[in-house]
Design a protein around this motif. Structure first.
Motif, PDB file in Angstrom:
ATOM      1  N   LEU A  96     -10.485  -3.976  51.299  1.00 25.24           N
ATOM      2  CA  LEU A  96     -10.886  -2.608  50.969  1.00 25.24           C
ATOM      3  C   LEU A  96     -12.234  -2.585  50.238  1.00 25.24           C
ATOM      4  O   LEU A  96     -13.068  -1.723  50.479  1.00 25.24           O
ATOM      5  CB  LEU A  96      -9.795  -1.942  50.114  1.00 25.24           C
ATOM      6  N   ARG A  97     -12.449  -3.588  49.372  1.00 24.39           N
ATOM      7  CA  ARG A  97     -13.706  -3.628  48.620  1.00 24.39           C
ATOM      8  C   ARG A  97     -14.914  -3.703  49.563  1.00 24.39           C
ATOM      9  O   ARG A  97     -15.987  -3.218  49.257  1.00 24.39           O
ATOM     10  CB  ARG A  97     -13.711  -4.835  47.669  1.00 24.39           C
ATOM     11  N   THR A 120      -8.000  -8.512  35.744  1.00 23.68           N
ATOM     12  CA  THR A 120      -7.833  -7.136  35.277  1.00 23.68           C
ATOM     13  C   THR A 120      -6.421  -6.631  35.552  1.00 23.68           C
ATOM     14  O   THR A 120      -5.945  -5.718  34.892  1.00 23.68           O
ATOM     15  CB  THR A 120      -8.848  -6.208  35.972  1.00 23.68           C
ATOM     16  N   VAL A 121      -5.747  -7.251  36.546  1.00 26.84           N
ATOM     17  CA  VAL A 121      -4.353  -6.883  36.838  1.00 26.84           C
ATOM     18  C   VAL A 121      -3.385  -7.737  36.012  1.00 26.84           C
ATOM     19  O   VAL A 121      -2.445  -7.212  35.404  1.00 26.84           O
ATOM     20  CB  VAL A 121      -4.054  -7.025  38.349  1.00 26.84           C
ATOM     21  N   PHE A 154      -5.287  -2.930  34.941  1.00 28.97           N
ATOM     22  CA  PHE A 154      -5.313  -2.194  36.204  1.00 28.97           C
ATOM     23  C   PHE A 154      -4.053  -2.519  36.997  1.00 28.97           C
ATOM     24  O   PHE A 154      -3.451  -3.575  36.798  1.00 28.97           O
ATOM     25  CB  PHE A 154      -6.531  -2.595  37.043  1.00 28.97           C
ATOM     26  N   ALA A 155      -3.703  -1.620  37.908  1.00 31.78           N
ATOM     27  CA  ALA A 155      -2.546  -1.892  38.757  1.00 31.78           C
ATOM     28  C   ALA A 155      -3.042  -2.426  40.089  1.00 31.78           C
ATOM     29  O   ALA A 155      -4.120  -2.050  40.556  1.00 31.78           O
ATOM     30  CB  ALA A 155      -1.768  -0.611  38.981  1.00 31.78           C
ATOM     31  N   PRO A 201      -2.877  -2.158  43.856  1.00 30.25           N
ATOM     32  CA  PRO A 201      -2.390  -1.076  44.724  1.00 30.25           C
ATOM     33  C   PRO A 201      -1.467  -1.583  45.828  1.00 30.25           C
ATOM     34  O   PRO A 201      -1.589  -2.729  46.261  1.00 30.25           O
ATOM     35  CB  PRO A 201      -3.680  -0.500  45.321  1.00 30.25           C
ATOM     36  N   PRO A 232      -7.435   3.155  54.643  1.00 32.41           N
ATOM     37  CA  PRO A 232      -8.837   3.497  54.928  1.00 32.41           C
ATOM     38  C   PRO A 232      -9.422   2.654  56.061  1.00 32.41           C
ATOM     39  O   PRO A 232     -10.222   3.138  56.872  1.00 32.41           O
ATOM     40  CB  PRO A 232      -9.563   3.196  53.619  1.00 32.41           C
ATOM     41  N   ARG A 242      -8.374   3.915  59.383  1.00 36.70           N
ATOM     42  CA  ARG A 242      -9.116   5.112  59.770  1.00 36.70           C
ATOM     43  C   ARG A 242     -10.424   4.717  60.471  1.00 36.70           C
ATOM     44  O   ARG A 242     -10.888   5.385  61.368  1.00 36.70           O
ATOM     45  CB  ARG A 242      -9.419   5.903  58.498  1.00 36.70           C
ATOM     46  N   ILE A 277     -16.259   5.320  50.678  1.00 37.47           N
ATOM     47  CA  ILE A 277     -14.821   5.270  50.964  1.00 37.47           C
ATOM     48  C   ILE A 277     -14.099   5.670  49.683  1.00 37.47           C
ATOM     49  O   ILE A 277     -13.995   4.868  48.746  1.00 37.47           O
ATOM     50  CB  ILE A 277     -14.417   3.871  51.471  1.00 37.47           C
ATOM     51  N   PRO A 278     -13.645   6.924  49.605  1.00 43.13           N
ATOM     52  CA  PRO A 278     -13.104   7.431  48.340  1.00 43.13           C
ATOM     53  C   PRO A 278     -11.923   6.611  47.829  1.00 43.13           C
ATOM     54  O   PRO A 278     -11.763   6.444  46.620  1.00 43.13           O
ATOM     55  CB  PRO A 278     -12.672   8.868  48.675  1.00 43.13           C
ATOM     56  N   GLU A 279     -11.127   6.042  48.747  1.00 40.05           N
ATOM     57  CA  GLU A 279      -9.948   5.276  48.313  1.00 40.05           C
ATOM     58  C   GLU A 279     -10.313   4.043  47.496  1.00 40.05           C
ATOM     59  O   GLU A 279      -9.442   3.411  46.909  1.00 40.05           O
ATOM     60  CB  GLU A 279      -9.113   4.823  49.512  1.00 40.05           C
ATOM     61  N   LYS A 280     -11.591   3.713  47.475  1.00 36.52           N
ATOM     62  CA  LYS A 280     -11.982   2.512  46.710  1.00 36.52           C
ATOM     63  C   LYS A 280     -11.700   2.658  45.226  1.00 36.52           C
ATOM     64  O   LYS A 280     -11.727   1.662  44.496  1.00 36.52           O
ATOM     65  CB  LYS A 280     -13.462   2.212  46.931  1.00 36.52           C
ATOM     66  N   ILE A 312      -9.008   3.047  43.894  1.00 38.00           N
ATOM     67  CA  ILE A 312      -7.759   2.373  43.496  1.00 38.00           C
ATOM     68  C   ILE A 312      -7.974   0.865  43.309  1.00 38.00           C
ATOM     69  O   ILE A 312      -7.060   0.140  42.941  1.00 38.00           O
ATOM     70  CB  ILE A 312      -6.618   2.574  44.542  1.00 38.00           C
ATOM     71  N   LEU A 313      -9.204   0.394  43.579  1.00 37.17           N
ATOM     72  CA  LEU A 313      -9.459  -1.050  43.520  1.00 37.17           C
ATOM     73  C   LEU A 313      -9.502  -1.576  42.093  1.00 37.17           C
ATOM     74  O   LEU A 313     -10.254  -1.077  41.272  1.00 37.17           O
ATOM     75  CB  LEU A 313     -10.808  -1.360  44.176  1.00 37.17           C
ATOM     76  N   PRO A 314      -8.713  -2.601  41.790  1.00 41.58           N
ATOM     77  CA  PRO A 314      -8.882  -3.243  40.485  1.00 41.58           C
ATOM     78  C   PRO A 314     -10.152  -4.094  40.524  1.00 41.58           C
ATOM     79  O   PRO A 314     -10.376  -4.794  41.497  1.00 41.58           O
ATOM     80  CB  PRO A 314      -7.638  -4.135  40.369  1.00 41.58           C
ATOM     81  N   PRO A 315     -10.998  -4.024  39.495  1.00 40.26           N
ATOM     82  CA  PRO A 315     -12.200  -4.867  39.494  1.00 40.26           C
ATOM     83  C   PRO A 315     -11.809  -6.345  39.487  1.00 40.26           C
ATOM     84  O   PRO A 315     -10.731  -6.699  38.998  1.00 40.26           O
ATOM     85  CB  PRO A 315     -12.914  -4.506  38.189  1.00 40.26           C
TER      86      PRO A 315
END
Ligand code: SF4
Ligand code: SF4
Lengths: 194, 597
Positions: free
Chosen positions: A82-83, A105-106, A111-112, A114, A122, A125, B346-349, B351-354
């Motif tokens: 996703l990144r 970070t998790v 942070f969670a 996902p 995404p 899509r 990409i708006p869903e980004k 939710i990304l943990p750094p």
């Protein structure tokens, strides 16, 4: 007008063996007589950070794949897919290892991580997603360390280079004593997308 | 001749060029993105009769290379861009004195600061010194330019700078390699000539005039350099340097524009080609990373050749960060009056943990920092330096990072500037030997009350685990006498010198308390191998696990080891654990234990 035959972005985490994949593709391309370009992450980011590699087959320009230009996105870790999703070309293919590697970070609870569907939607899509647990497949081949080669096996079905050239290049970069396990890993990755 | 194609890293291609040039000496200090040049060469040094060394810093490396060149051996100094700041003293005067055999100074620039404290543009240094700079666009050019650089250096009697950037040094491509020269008997030897080897005022005054006069010769030489290529088409044109030339070519193809294109690989750009371009084009966009070096040259020339030139450059191309196809395409689109391509969002980004880089599981720096905080308290001042340990910034023990070796001098200034609080600065072993020695000497000499912690993991970890004088091993694997940090610290004037294994956390805290309470300059050497080198040497420690006694206080999580995870109620330790055992000492409830087999 296309400036390469195949643009690939390989994403993962420092230590997962991203560079090996592009090294094999690059060597295989050279064997096939094709100009090839690659760009790697070295240095600081390798210490457990996100790493990304660009590889362009039959290309004479810069090694950098443009945003929205990757025919293939190969992700060794789901959130790294996703990144780097902005690289995937519309209609391109993302090959994703579903086994997460938790960032600090998790693990420290800031942070969670996902859920997988949210990570992949995404990408779905934009193009086609083939997701599977390459880490488990590597374990069944003999070692989780060969996860990157499972992914390479999957990738081999999508790139314009013969399997013969890829395997010859793989034999050059993998130490002799690990070759058998890696060949098994390669086959498992291939079978996963066939 | 048979040419072979290999898939080479840019830095390996440069190393290949060095071999093809028959260089006799290569010296450098590790620094991303330059380190792989020496790493490629060191295993080959013996068979090519070449001296390859990691020098203690870049200034020393360049001086060693100058000596070799003056002794008539082709030589190279390699470094990252900021290394040239350290080496700038010999660099500037070398341009006056000239070379013996060809000398190439390789400074790898890092636009976007991928792994650096700044993104300075080395072409400014080349201009400043009055020496030519070659800027490869890809690994093939990097190799070919290296060979050319030696020849140019000898023709001009000047050092030549080779300036790859991260996207060239760390790019790979198919590279056509040439032949290696036959090993000939060396004809090296220093030739006495004080008029151009001794920088006395009486010598350098005429040498400065000679250097100024050489600028015209440089321009003439570069006018036939194959790296500068002009394709005349429409009367709108692009001038682009180094890798930007590849971005521009691809962008023009993508946008289907028939603009003229001048690709430049040298600083200065040859005035003849620039004039041709200016006479042909009435509108020009200059595309280059970082500083407007080329743009300024074009603007100056245009005053003479085409005063009405419609010139664009940094008005459309960013001056900070690195370029890419998208940025260059948008700059060209703006020139052409075409719409810009919007960045893909990409708006869903969100939710990304750094995933920032972090100290490895079991890294001893984390333990040292923990002990420092315990002993000095959160209110102390913690200046730091450049290395893996800078990544500990989240722990609060890295409060400054400026340049190699600065921690001790900055700490000294903080003390004498009037801060009364405890001060404990940190720097690595390699950084200390690079340029911390003078800072420590100065602190002792001027009576600064502070604690200097040398984070001694016996390697240059950040740049890929290169050896240094403390390791007792050279670049080529030769044994050498390992320098004792304790002895050096004492000799430089530290009043208290203590050594501790940071994995022994309680003892480390004790030692830091003693150092804190010491009335003068104290040095603590925190010694424990880098976990990566330890693993390579076969060290395997028993991993740890969290027992049922865990009360969920999260103290170990805040310690920050990536092997410790939060399950929602308790902590747990994953497979990354290297068994350093420190978290067991951090846990207040004693709930972390070795795994019993
Ligand atoms: S490489 Fe070594 S010094 Fe660097 S973070 Fe890892 S353990 Fe620490
Ligand atoms: S012992 Fe604890 S601190 Fe050390 S590596 Fe294992 S989990 Fe991390």
């Amino acid at each position: 007008m296309r400036s390469s035959d195949c643009d690939i972005v390989i994403a993962g985490v420092g230590g997962q063996g991203v560079i090996l994949i592009s090294d094999v593709i690059g060597r295989a391309a050279v064997k096939a007589g094709l100009p090839v370009r690659g760009a790697e992450t070295h240095g600081m980011a390798q210490r457990g950070g996100s790493v990304v590699n660009h590889t362009r087959i039959n290309c004479r320009y810069s090694p950098m794949v443009a945003e929205g230009g990757a025919d293939l996105l190969l992700a060794l870790e789901p959130v790294e897919a996703l990144r780097h999703a902005h690289f995937l070309a519309p209609g391109g293919t993302a090959l994703v290892n579903t086994a997460p590697v938790l960032p600090v970070t998790v693990t420290t609870g800031k942070f969670a991580y996902p859920p997988l569907e949210k990570v992949l939607s995404p990408l779905q899509r934009i193009g086609t997603v083939r997701a599977f647990n390459a880490t488990e497949l590597a374990a069944s081949a003999g070692t989780v360390q060969a996860m990157n080669v499972v992914m390479l096996g999957a990738l081999s079905r999508y790139i314009p280079i013969t399997e013969e050239a890829i395997l010859a290049a793989l034999a050059q970069v993998v130490p002799e004593k690990h070759l058998k396990v890696n060949l098994r890993a390669f086959e498992l990755g291939k079978a996963e997308v066939d | 001749m048979v040419f072979v194609k290999e898939y080479l890293l840019g830095n390996a291609a440069i190393a290949r060029g060095i071999l093809e040039s028959g260089a006799g000496l290569v010296a450098g200090y590790p620094g991303t993105p330059s380190s792989e040049i020496i790493e490629t060469l060191s295993p080959l040094a013996g068979q090519r009769r070449m001296h390859v060394e990691w020098s203690v810093n870049e200034k020393v490396a360049l001086e060693v290379a100058i000596g070799a060149s003056w002794a008539n051996a082709r030589s190279v100094a390699t470094m990252k861009h900021v290394g040239l700041n350290v080496a700038s003293d010999p660099f500037m005067t070398l341009a006056y004195l000239g070379v013996g055999a060809g000398l190439v100074v390789i400074t790898a620039d890092d636009p976007y600061c991928h792994s650096s404290q700044n993104e300075q543009d080395s072409r400014r240094y080349a201009q400043f010194a009055g020496v030519p700079c070659l800027e490869p666009a890809d690994p093939q050019e990097a190799k070919d330019m290296t060979v050319y650089a030696f020849e140019l250096s000898e023709r001009l009697n000047l050092p030549v700078m080779l300036r790859p950037t991260t996207r060239v040094s760390h790019a790979r491509s198919d590279v056509e390699t040439g032949q290696l020269p036959a090993l000939a008997a060396s004809n090296a030897g220093f030739t006495r000539d004080p008029s151009c080897r001794v920088a006395l005022p009486v010598h350098v005054r005429p040498l400065h005039k000679r250097l100024i006069a050489k600028q015209e010769t440089i321009d003439k030489e570069l006018s036939s350099a194959p790296w500068n290529r002009l394709v005349c088409r429409a009367d709108t044109g692009i001038i682009a340097s180094g890798i930007s030339g590849l971005y521009a070519e691809e962008a023009l193809k993508d946008l289907e524009l028939d603009y003229s294109l001048l690709r430049i690989g040298t600083t200065p750009a040859p005035s003849g080609l620039l004039t041709e371009m200016l006479e042909h084009c009435r509108r020009i966009l200059v595309v280059e990373e970082l500083e407007p070096v080329l743009e300024e040259q074009v603007a100056l020339l245009a005053r003479k050749v085409r005063p009405d030139l419609d010139l664009h450059g940094k008005s459309l191309v960013p001056r900070a960060g690195e370029l890419d196809l998208g940025l260059v395409r948008n700059a060209i689109s703006a020139l052409a009056g075409l719409p810009a391509r919007e960045p893909i969002v990409i708006p869903e980004k969100d939710i990304l943990p750094p995933r920032p880089p972090a100290l490895c599981p079991g890294c001893s720096h984390r333990a040292t920092y923990q002990a420092m905080i315990k002993a000095f308290g959160k209110d102390a001042v913690f200046p730091s330096d450049i290395g893996c340990y800078t990544m500990g910034v989240g722990m609060g023990t890295v409060e400054t990072c400026l340049c190699m070796g600065a921690s001790i001098s900055v700490a000294t200034g903080i003390r004498f500037g009037g801060d009364e609080r405890p001060i404990c600065c940190t720097l690595g072993d390699s950084t200390f030997l690079h340029s911390g020695l003078t800072g420590l000497l100065n602190a002792a000499y001027n009576g600064a009350r502070l604690t200097v912690t040398i984070l001694d993991n016996s390697t240059t970890a950040m740049t890929g685990h290169q050896p240094h004088p403390g390791t007792g091993r050279t670049a080529t694997g030769q044994e050498s006498c390992p320098v004792s940090l304790e002895d050096v610290a004492r000799a430089l004037g530290a009043g208290l010198v203590e050594t501790v294994d940071p994995y022994d956390l309680d003892r480390a805290v004790e030692v830091f308390r003693k150092a804190r309470d010491f009335s003068g300059l104290s040095v603590v050497i925190a010694r424990q191998s880098c976990v990566i080198s330890a693993r390579r040497q076969g060290v395997r420690r028993q991993p740890l696990q969290v027992t049922d006694a865990c009360v969920g206080c999260q103290v170990c999580l805040n310690f920050g080891c990536p092997a410790i995870e939060w399950t929602g109620e308790t902590a747990s330790i994953n497979t990354l654990c290297t068994g350093c055992g420190v978290c067991a000492m951090v846990c207040p409830s004693g709930s972390i234990k070795e795994v019993v087999r």
